[in-house]
Design a protein around this motif. Sequence first.
Motif, PDB file in Angstrom:
ATOM      1  N   ILE A  55     -19.026  50.011  14.564  1.00  0.00           N
ATOM      2  CA  ILE A  55     -18.291  50.950  15.409  1.00  0.00           C
ATOM      3  C   ILE A  55     -18.211  50.425  16.850  1.00  0.00           C
ATOM      4  O   ILE A  55     -17.146  50.440  17.480  1.00  0.00           O
ATOM      5  CB  ILE A  55     -18.963  52.336  15.355  1.00  0.00           C
ATOM      6  CG1 ILE A  55     -18.773  52.952  13.957  1.00  0.00           C
ATOM      7  CG2 ILE A  55     -18.398  53.270  16.428  1.00  0.00           C
ATOM      8  CD1 ILE A  55     -19.648  54.151  13.680  1.00  0.00           C
ATOM      9  N   ALA A  56     -19.332  49.941  17.386  1.00  0.00           N
ATOM     10  CA  ALA A  56     -19.354  49.426  18.759  1.00  0.00           C
ATOM     11  C   ALA A  56     -18.488  48.191  18.910  1.00  0.00           C
ATOM     12  O   ALA A  56     -17.885  47.965  19.969  1.00  0.00           O
ATOM     13  CB  ALA A  56     -20.788  49.131  19.173  1.00  0.00           C
ATOM     14  N   SER A  57     -18.395  47.383  17.832  1.00  0.00           N
ATOM     15  CA  SER A  57     -17.573  46.173  17.905  1.00  0.00           C
ATOM     16  C   SER A  57     -16.093  46.495  18.087  1.00  0.00           C
ATOM     17  O   SER A  57     -15.313  45.641  18.518  1.00  0.00           O
ATOM     18  CB  SER A  57     -17.772  45.330  16.641  1.00  0.00           C
ATOM     19  OG  SER A  57     -17.121  45.905  15.518  1.00  0.00           O
TER      20      SER A  57
ATOM     21  N   SER B 119     -17.922  45.884   4.484  1.00  0.00           N
ATOM     22  CA  SER B 119     -18.579  44.597   4.246  1.00  0.00           C
ATOM     23  C   SER B 119     -19.336  44.140   5.488  1.00  0.00           C
ATOM     24  O   SER B 119     -20.461  43.622   5.389  1.00  0.00           O
ATOM     25  CB  SER B 119     -17.544  43.538   3.844  1.00  0.00           C
ATOM     26  OG  SER B 119     -16.966  43.842   2.600  1.00  0.00           O
ATOM     27  N   GLN B 120     -18.743  44.333   6.660  1.00  0.00           N
ATOM     28  CA  GLN B 120     -19.423  43.979   7.908  1.00  0.00           C
ATOM     29  C   GLN B 120     -20.681  44.824   8.100  1.00  0.00           C
ATOM     30  O   GLN B 120     -21.741  44.316   8.496  1.00  0.00           O
ATOM     31  CB  GLN B 120     -18.474  44.175   9.083  1.00  0.00           C
ATOM     32  CG  GLN B 120     -17.278  43.233   9.098  1.00  0.00           C
ATOM     33  CD  GLN B 120     -16.289  43.591  10.195  1.00  0.00           C
ATOM     34  OE1 GLN B 120     -16.625  44.276  11.155  1.00  0.00           O
ATOM     35  NE2 GLN B 120     -15.051  43.161  10.031  1.00  0.00           N
ATOM     36  N   MET B 121     -20.554  46.110   7.810  1.00  0.00           N
ATOM     37  CA  MET B 121     -21.704  47.005   7.954  1.00  0.00           C
ATOM     38  C   MET B 121     -22.835  46.618   7.020  1.00  0.00           C
ATOM     39  O   MET B 121     -24.003  46.525   7.421  1.00  0.00           O
ATOM     40  CB  MET B 121     -21.272  48.451   7.687  1.00  0.00           C
ATOM     41  CG  MET B 121     -22.434  49.433   7.692  1.00  0.00           C
ATOM     42  SD  MET B 121     -21.930  51.119   7.273  1.00  0.00           S
ATOM     43  CE  MET B 121     -23.550  51.858   6.995  1.00  0.00           C
ATOM     44  N   LEU B 122     -22.504  46.374   5.752  1.00  0.00           N
ATOM     45  CA  LEU B 122     -23.545  46.065   4.777  1.00  0.00           C
ATOM     46  C   LEU B 122     -24.165  44.701   5.021  1.00  0.00           C
ATOM     47  O   LEU B 122     -25.350  44.490   4.728  1.00  0.00           O
ATOM     48  CB  LEU B 122     -22.984  46.158   3.357  1.00  0.00           C
ATOM     49  CG  LEU B 122     -22.546  47.567   2.921  1.00  0.00           C
ATOM     50  CD1 LEU B 122     -22.113  47.563   1.467  1.00  0.00           C
ATOM     51  CD2 LEU B 122     -23.657  48.593   3.146  1.00  0.00           C
ATOM     52  N   ALA B 123     -23.401  43.766   5.569  1.00  0.00           N
ATOM     53  CA  ALA B 123     -23.963  42.465   5.919  1.00  0.00           C
ATOM     54  C   ALA B 123     -25.021  42.624   7.011  1.00  0.00           C
ATOM     55  O   ALA B 123     -26.103  42.028   6.950  1.00  0.00           O
ATOM     56  CB  ALA B 123     -22.865  41.512   6.360  1.00  0.00           C
ATOM     57  N   PHE B 124     -24.699  43.428   8.015  1.00  0.00           N
ATOM     58  CA  PHE B 124     -25.663  43.685   9.094  1.00  0.00           C
ATOM     59  C   PHE B 124     -26.873  44.424   8.544  1.00  0.00           C
ATOM     60  O   PHE B 124     -28.027  44.088   8.852  1.00  0.00           O
ATOM     61  CB  PHE B 124     -25.000  44.500  10.202  1.00  0.00           C
ATOM     62  CG  PHE B 124     -25.882  44.734  11.395  1.00  0.00           C
ATOM     63  CD1 PHE B 124     -25.822  43.894  12.495  1.00  0.00           C
ATOM     64  CD2 PHE B 124     -26.769  45.809  11.422  1.00  0.00           C
ATOM     65  CE1 PHE B 124     -26.640  44.102  13.601  1.00  0.00           C
ATOM     66  CE2 PHE B 124     -27.592  46.027  12.520  1.00  0.00           C
ATOM     67  CZ  PHE B 124     -27.530  45.165  13.614  1.00  0.00           C
ATOM     68  N   TYR B 125     -26.614  45.428   7.713  1.00  0.00           N
ATOM     69  CA  TYR B 125     -27.719  46.215   7.146  1.00  0.00           C
ATOM     70  C   TYR B 125     -28.621  45.342   6.274  1.00  0.00           C
ATOM     71  O   TYR B 125     -29.847  45.415   6.353  1.00  0.00           O
ATOM     72  CB  TYR B 125     -27.158  47.384   6.345  1.00  0.00           C
ATOM     73  CG  TYR B 125     -28.222  48.263   5.717  1.00  0.00           C
ATOM     74  CD1 TYR B 125     -29.233  48.816   6.488  1.00  0.00           C
ATOM     75  CD2 TYR B 125     -28.202  48.548   4.360  1.00  0.00           C
ATOM     76  CE1 TYR B 125     -30.204  49.621   5.920  1.00  0.00           C
ATOM     77  CE2 TYR B 125     -29.160  49.357   3.786  1.00  0.00           C
ATOM     78  CZ  TYR B 125     -30.166  49.892   4.570  1.00  0.00           C
ATOM     79  OH  TYR B 125     -31.135  50.687   4.013  1.00  0.00           O
ATOM     80  N   GLY B 126     -28.011  44.496   5.456  1.00  0.00           N
ATOM     81  CA  GLY B 126     -28.795  43.635   4.581  1.00  0.00           C
ATOM     82  C   GLY B 126     -29.707  42.683   5.338  1.00  0.00           C
ATOM     83  O   GLY B 126     -30.772  42.293   4.845  1.00  0.00           O
ATOM     84  N   ALA B 127     -29.310  42.315   6.551  1.00  0.00           N
ATOM     85  CA  ALA B 127     -30.125  41.421   7.373  1.00  0.00           C
ATOM     86  C   ALA B 127     -31.152  42.185   8.204  1.00  0.00           C
ATOM     87  O   ALA B 127     -32.023  41.565   8.834  1.00  0.00           O
ATOM     88  CB  ALA B 127     -29.224  40.608   8.299  1.00  0.00           C
ATOM     89  N   ASN B 128     -31.059  43.523   8.187  1.00  0.00           N
ATOM     90  CA  ASN B 128     -31.949  44.347   9.019  1.00  0.00           C
ATOM     91  C   ASN B 128     -32.385  45.593   8.244  1.00  0.00           C
ATOM     92  O   ASN B 128     -32.264  46.720   8.725  1.00  0.00           O
ATOM     93  CB  ASN B 128     -31.224  44.767  10.303  1.00  0.00           C
ATOM     94  CG  ASN B 128     -30.762  43.591  11.139  1.00  0.00           C
ATOM     95  OD1 ASN B 128     -31.517  43.046  11.934  1.00  0.00           O
ATOM     96  ND2 ASN B 128     -29.511  43.180  10.948  1.00  0.00           N
TER      97      ASN B 128
ATOM     98  N   MET C 192     -29.595  52.301   8.595  1.00  0.00           N
ATOM     99  CA  MET C 192     -28.213  52.521   8.166  1.00  0.00           C
ATOM    100  C   MET C 192     -27.325  52.826   9.372  1.00  0.00           C
ATOM    101  O   MET C 192     -26.209  52.318   9.491  1.00  0.00           O
ATOM    102  CB  MET C 192     -28.154  53.682   7.168  1.00  0.00           C
ATOM    103  CG  MET C 192     -28.705  53.364   5.799  1.00  0.00           C
ATOM    104  SD  MET C 192     -27.535  52.421   4.796  1.00  0.00           S
ATOM    105  CE  MET C 192     -26.322  53.695   4.411  1.00  0.00           C
ATOM    106  N   GLY C 193     -27.860  53.650  10.282  1.00  0.00           N
ATOM    107  CA  GLY C 193     -27.097  53.996  11.472  1.00  0.00           C
ATOM    108  C   GLY C 193     -26.869  52.814  12.385  1.00  0.00           C
ATOM    109  O   GLY C 193     -25.778  52.659  12.960  1.00  0.00           O
ATOM    110  N   ALA C 194     -27.885  51.956  12.519  1.00  0.00           N
ATOM    111  CA  ALA C 194     -27.723  50.767  13.358  1.00  0.00           C
ATOM    112  C   ALA C 194     -26.630  49.867  12.814  1.00  0.00           C
ATOM    113  O   ALA C 194     -25.850  49.276  13.579  1.00  0.00           O
ATOM    114  CB  ALA C 194     -29.047  50.010  13.442  1.00  0.00           C
ATOM    115  N   ALA C 195     -26.549  49.772  11.488  1.00  0.00           N
ATOM    116  CA  ALA C 195     -25.517  48.934  10.872  1.00  0.00           C
ATOM    117  C   ALA C 195     -24.130  49.530  11.089  1.00  0.00           C
ATOM    118  O   ALA C 195     -23.171  48.814  11.427  1.00  0.00           O
ATOM    119  CB  ALA C 195     -25.795  48.780   9.380  1.00  0.00           C
TER     120      ALA C 195
END
Length: 225
Positions: A29-31, A73-82, A21-24
Motif C-alpha cells: 500500500i505504501a509503495s 504476489s508482492q504482498m505475499l513475497a514480502f510476508y514470506g520473507a518476514n 500480515m499487516g506489515a506486508a
Amino acid sequence: MTFKAVLFDLDGTLLDTAGDMGAAANHVIASLGLPVLSDAILQCTTSDGSYALLKAGIHAELIEQHGLEQLRSQMLAFYGANLCHHTRPYDGVPALLNWLNLNHIPWGIVTNKPSALTLPLLAQLPLFSRCGVTVSSDTLAYKKPHPAPLLFAAEQLLVAPQHCVYIGDHKRDIAAGLAAGMTTVAATWGYISAGEDPNNWQAAYQIGTVFALADWLKDAFITQC
C-alpha cells in the motif's frame, strides 16, 4: 458428545499474525503512495486474508491499474520473507497445547493459509512441533468453508469427525465445522470482521479467551474420563 481430538484455525485463533500480515499489506500500500492501514483495520480484516487487506487500503482504480493478483504476489513475497517478526501465540495458547500434549489428546490445524506460508511459519515456533496434522488452503482441492479439509484432518488423526472439536474466529470456520459434523467453537478473541456477529454463525459455543477455552476443554475431556 464424546470428544477425542481438537482442531484449530490458525490466524486469529492460535496466532496473532496481524502484525506481520499487516506489515506486508502496508508495504504494498505504501509503495503506491497511499496511507497505511491502522491497527484497528488490521485486527478486523486479517482473518479475511490478503485480498481483503489490499482492498481495504487500495482503491478500485489502482487495483485495476496494477492488477490484484500482482499486488497480492508482492504482498505475499514480502510476508514470506518476514513471517515471524511480530507474530505471537495468543496468551494461554502455549499452556493449552502443552496440556493437550501431556494428556495425549490429538490436535491439529486447519487453515486457509497457503502451505508455502503455513509450514515455514509453524517451523519457527517450537510449540507446534507436536501438531498431529496441518491442513492448508492448498492441501486439498477445497478449502474452508468446504468441510473437506476438516474431514481430512480428522481422518489423519484417526478420529471420527463427530468426536472432534473445531475452533475458529471466522464464520467460514464454523460453517466448515458444522458441515463436517464437528462440535464448533467461535473464538471471539480473534479477528472478527467488521459487521460480523458471531451470534449468527450457529456455533455450538462462543468463547472469549484462550484461558476460558482451556477450562472448557479440560472440563469436557475430564468429564468423559
